[in-house]
Scaffold this motif. Structure first.
Motif, short mmCIF file in Angstrom:
data_model
loop_
_atom_site.label_atom_id
_atom_site.label_comp_id
_atom_site.label_asym_id
_atom_site.label_seq_id
_atom_site.Cartn_x
_atom_site.Cartn_y
_atom_site.Cartn_z
N TRP A 49 50.39 68.51 30.44
CA TRP A 49 49.20 67.76 30.23
C TRP A 49 49.18 66.31 29.69
CZ3 TRP A 49 46.42 65.93 26.28
CH2 TRP A 49 44.92 65.59 26.56
N LEU A 50 49.88 66.50 28.57
CA LEU A 50 49.82 65.32 27.74
C LEU A 50 50.53 64.08 28.68
CD1 LEU A 50 49.21 63.61 25.38
CD2 LEU A 50 51.25 64.59 24.23
N LEU A 51 51.93 64.42 29.23
CA LEU A 51 52.51 63.43 30.04
C LEU A 51 51.72 62.92 31.10
CD1 LEU A 51 56.11 64.70 30.13
CD2 LEU A 51 55.31 62.78 29.23
N SER A 52 50.92 63.86 31.64
CA SER A 52 50.19 63.57 32.99
C SER A 52 49.19 62.37 32.71
CB SER A 52 49.46 64.50 33.70
OG SER A 52 48.63 65.11 33.01
N THR A 53 48.55 62.55 31.38
CA THR A 53 47.40 61.48 30.86
C THR A 53 48.15 60.04 30.50
OG1 THR A 53 47.42 62.51 28.60
CG2 THR A 53 46.10 63.54 30.17
N LEU A 54 49.28 60.30 29.71
CA LEU A 54 50.05 58.91 29.51
C LEU A 54 50.67 58.32 30.68
CD1 LEU A 54 51.72 60.35 26.49
CD2 LEU A 54 49.82 58.65 26.43
N SER A 55 50.32 57.03 30.95
CA SER A 55 50.80 56.05 31.78
C SER A 55 50.96 54.80 31.44
CB SER A 55 49.97 56.31 33.43
OG SER A 55 48.84 55.80 33.12
N CYS A 56 52.21 54.18 31.83
CA CYS A 56 52.37 52.67 31.37
C CYS A 56 51.65 51.79 32.13
CB CYS A 56 53.75 52.54 31.62
SG CYS A 56 54.28 50.65 31.04
N SER A 62 51.65 63.87 20.10
CA SER A 62 50.53 64.90 20.50
C SER A 62 49.40 64.12 20.51
CB SER A 62 50.15 65.82 19.17
OG SER A 62 49.72 65.05 18.36
N GLU A 63 48.35 64.68 21.25
CA GLU A 63 47.21 63.79 21.72
C GLU A 63 46.65 62.73 20.89
OE1 GLU A 63 42.67 64.72 23.63
OE2 GLU A 63 44.31 66.41 23.05
N GLN A 64 46.82 63.13 19.40
CA GLN A 64 46.18 62.34 18.36
C GLN A 64 47.11 61.03 18.16
OE1 GLN A 64 47.05 65.71 18.13
NE2 GLN A 64 44.91 66.61 17.87
#
Length: 129
Positions: free
Chosen positions: A4-11, A37-39
């Motif tokens: 989930w975290l990786l899917s929300t992070l994009s360059c 983490s998300e924080q």
């Protein structure tokens, strides 16, 4: 949680190719190791923003140095400003990188939690044996 975290992070698409390569290399590793983490997302984003800004300042430095038609005094002033900008961005970026363990020295200080292996009794109770 990791996926989930990786899917929300994009360059960001506006970043230079060097920044995108660094992002693609660093971010998945930090997430998979449980270091990010998300924080941490705002700090991570700021780290790459500073990294990208340092790259842009460096590119502009090279262009100013190569400009043979610019007035020498103007060139010197601009070179000083761009050098200061690049160095400040890089220094701030490195501070954040150290918080995430992105240096040989800092990596030695990070304790990565090890997954405990289940005992034979736990496996038996879970029906895995």
């Amino acid at each position: 949680p990791e996926g989930w975290l990786l899917s929300t992070l994009s360059c960001p698409t506006k970043y230079r190719p060097q920044t995108k390569r660094a992002w693609d290399s660093i971010v998945p590793t930090l997430v998979s190791l449980g270091i990010v983490s998300e924080q941490d997302v705002p700090s991570l984003n700021m780290m790459f923003k500073l990294y990208n800004s340092a790259i842009i300042a460096d590119e502009k430095l090279e262009a100013v140095e190569a400009d043979k038609q610019m007035d020498l005094t103007d060139q010197i002033v601009l070179l000083e400003k761009l050098t200061k900008l690049r160095n400040n961005n890089w220094a701030e970026c490195q501070k954040i990188m150290c918080r995430f363990g992105i240096s040989p020295t800092e990596r030695t200080k990070i304790a990565i939690p090890q997954k405990e292996e289940a005992s034979p009794m736990e496996l038996l109770l879970k029906g895995a044996m």
